[in-house]
Scaffold this motif. Structure first.
Motif, PDB file in Angstrom:
ATOM      1  N   ARG A   5       0.855  -1.184   0.000  1.00 40.35           N
ATOM      2  CA  ARG A   5       0.000   0.000   0.000  1.00 40.35           C
ATOM      3  C   ARG A   5       0.892   1.235   0.000  1.00 40.35           C
ATOM      4  O   ARG A   5       1.494   1.591   1.008  1.00 40.35           O
ATOM      5  CB  ARG A   5      -0.905  -0.017   1.227  1.00 40.35           C
ATOM      6  N   ARG A   7       1.870   4.925   0.244  1.00 35.65           N
ATOM      7  CA  ARG A   7       1.274   6.057   0.945  1.00 35.65           C
ATOM      8  C   ARG A   7       2.081   7.331   0.704  1.00 35.65           C
ATOM      9  O   ARG A   7       3.311   7.331   0.803  1.00 35.65           O
ATOM     10  CB  ARG A   7       1.181   5.776   2.444  1.00 35.65           C
ATOM     11  N   GLY A   9       2.445  11.207   2.038  1.00 35.15           N
ATOM     12  CA  GLY A   9       2.142  12.080   3.158  1.00 35.15           C
ATOM     13  C   GLY A   9       1.866  13.502   2.706  1.00 35.15           C
ATOM     14  O   GLY A   9       2.627  14.072   1.926  1.00 35.15           O
ATOM     15  N   GLU A  37      -2.341   5.842  -1.604  1.00 33.34           N
ATOM     16  CA  GLU A  37      -3.142   6.136  -0.425  1.00 33.34           C
ATOM     17  C   GLU A  37      -2.588   7.392   0.239  1.00 33.34           C
ATOM     18  O   GLU A  37      -1.374   7.513   0.450  1.00 33.34           O
ATOM     19  CB  GLU A  37      -3.085   4.957   0.545  1.00 33.34           C
ATOM     20  N   HIS A  39      -1.910   9.901   3.289  1.00 37.79           N
ATOM     21  CA  HIS A  39      -1.815  10.010   4.744  1.00 37.79           C
ATOM     22  C   HIS A  39      -1.869  11.498   5.064  1.00 37.79           C
ATOM     23  O   HIS A  39      -0.932  12.244   4.797  1.00 37.79           O
ATOM     24  CB  HIS A  39      -0.491   9.407   5.243  1.00 37.79           C
ATOM     25  N   ARG A  40      -2.982  11.945   5.625  1.00 33.39           N
ATOM     26  CA  ARG A  40      -3.180  13.373   5.868  1.00 33.39           C
ATOM     27  C   ARG A  40      -2.714  13.714   7.274  1.00 33.39           C
ATOM     28  O   ARG A  40      -3.402  13.434   8.254  1.00 33.39           O
ATOM     29  CB  ARG A  40      -4.648  13.746   5.676  1.00 33.39           C
ATOM     30  N   ALA A  41      -1.556  14.332   7.349  1.00 33.81           N
ATOM     31  CA  ALA A  41      -1.003  14.742   8.636  1.00 33.81           C
ATOM     32  C   ALA A  41      -1.629  16.067   9.062  1.00 33.81           C
ATOM     33  O   ALA A  41      -2.016  16.888   8.226  1.00 33.81           O
ATOM     34  CB  ALA A  41       0.507  14.881   8.541  1.00 33.81           C
ATOM     35  N   ALA A  50       5.509  11.079  10.689  1.00 31.02           N
ATOM     36  CA  ALA A  50       4.995   9.976   9.874  1.00 31.02           C
ATOM     37  C   ALA A  50       6.071   9.430   8.950  1.00 31.02           C
ATOM     38  O   ALA A  50       6.170   8.214   8.739  1.00 31.02           O
ATOM     39  CB  ALA A  50       3.790  10.445   9.062  1.00 31.02           C
ATOM     40  N   LEU A  55       5.469   5.488   8.227  1.00 34.40           N
ATOM     41  CA  LEU A  55       4.036   5.389   7.969  1.00 34.40           C
ATOM     42  C   LEU A  55       3.697   5.804   6.542  1.00 34.40           C
ATOM     43  O   LEU A  55       2.631   5.465   6.028  1.00 34.40           O
ATOM     44  CB  LEU A  55       3.263   6.274   8.956  1.00 34.40           C
ATOM     45  N   VAL A  56       4.585   6.583   5.922  1.00 37.87           N
ATOM     46  CA  VAL A  56       4.400   6.993   4.528  1.00 37.87           C
ATOM     47  C   VAL A  56       5.660   6.654   3.744  1.00 37.87           C
ATOM     48  O   VAL A  56       6.759   6.596   4.294  1.00 37.87           O
ATOM     49  CB  VAL A  56       4.084   8.495   4.405  1.00 37.87           C
TER      50      VAL A  56
END
Length: 285
Positions: A5, A7, A9, A37, A39-41, A50, A55-56
């Protein structure tokens, strides 16, 4: 892209930003054939966190977030924004030319518009420079307004909601260009009716970065797309996304500037000059 997936950021955008981001994501998906996908910080600090945590996979990082990630060794810089022919810029504290605020001595109990506590040109670097000049920030600023974008800083000054505001500018052929394409001249505020009360810099430009776990082949492919301007759709979408004229590779000098920025305004040491290419300096107007 072989990342599972994938991602990207991002942080909240000002008006028009969501459409530019969607166009960039669509172009990126077209190149790699994978869905992206988001990732909205919540803000720049959360975005940096992140990235550092993995995470991203990718993110546009403003200078302070990039400096943190470089210091942590969590990213591979892919491309640096070029604006007005340079990969650095300055920060300025602006006021309307009709304002009584003309110098540092006039900064007493004023209302200030800032971008974000993690914004280099919109908060941190300018305040560090003011401290370096002996300005008491407590006495200078009676109210701090965090308005989330440079455009909103301009709006706040233009409408009188703030007496001064911190924003970015460039020196082009010995002439000052305030702001990015999206808000230059907006809200009726132009160089003809703006005074730069104080300035500091240079500050290294934003970078597009990958988490260190991203395979080198993917990094090279993205770097070719951004720096080499191929494919054109992704290149143009990236330029619109970042208000960039073009992109270049992050060389050793740019990375050193980010490291020095960290030491200057984020490290435990007292604020000091940042090389290279020349130390950020402070010029009262």
């Amino acid at each position: 892209m072989l990342l599972g997936r994938t991602r990207l950021g991002v942080i909240p955008f000002s008006e028009g930003g969501e459409a530019r981001m969607r166009a960039f994501v669509a172009a990126l998906e077209g190149v790699f054939g994978d869905s992206i996908e988001l990732h909205r910080a919540a803000d720049y600090r959360a975005l940096a966190s992140a990235v550092e945590q993995g995470l991203v996979h990718f993110a546009w990082l403003p200078p302070l977030a990039a400096a943190r990630a470089v210091k942590a060794g969590s990213i591979t810089p892919i491309a640096v924004c070029v604006r007005h022919g340079t990969t650095s810029y300055y920060t300025g504290l602006i006021a309307r030319d009709t304002s009584s605020i003309r110098s540092l001595d006039d900064l007493r109990g004023v209302r200030a518009a800032w971008v974000d506590r993690e914004s280099a040109s919109g908060y941190v670097v300018l305040r560090a420079a003011l401290r370096q000049r002996g300005v008491s920030l407590v006495n200078a600023f009676a109210e701090d307004l965090f308005v989330r974008s440079h455009e909103e800083v301009v709006r706040a000054v233009a409408t009188g909601h703030a007496d001064v505001g911190a924003t970015c500018f460039y020196v082009v052929s010995d002439a000052v260009e305030i702001g990015r394409t999206a808000y230059k001249g907006s809200h009726g505020l132009t160089l003809d009716n703006v005074r730069i009360v104080a300035e500091a810099g240079p500050i290294p430009s934003d970078i597009f970065a990958a988490h260190r776990s991203v395979p080198a082949a993917v990094v090279v492919k993205l770097q070719t797309a951004l720096v080499g301007a191929l494919p054109a759709q992704l290149y143009e979408a990236a330029k619109a996304m970042m208000f960039a004229d073009s992109f270049t590779r992050a060389d050793g000098e740019h990375v050193r500037m980010l490291e020095a920025l960290y030491d200057t305004v984020l490290g435990e040491s007292a604020p000091r000059s940042v090389p290279p290419p020349k130390p950020p300096s402070f010029y009262p107007r």
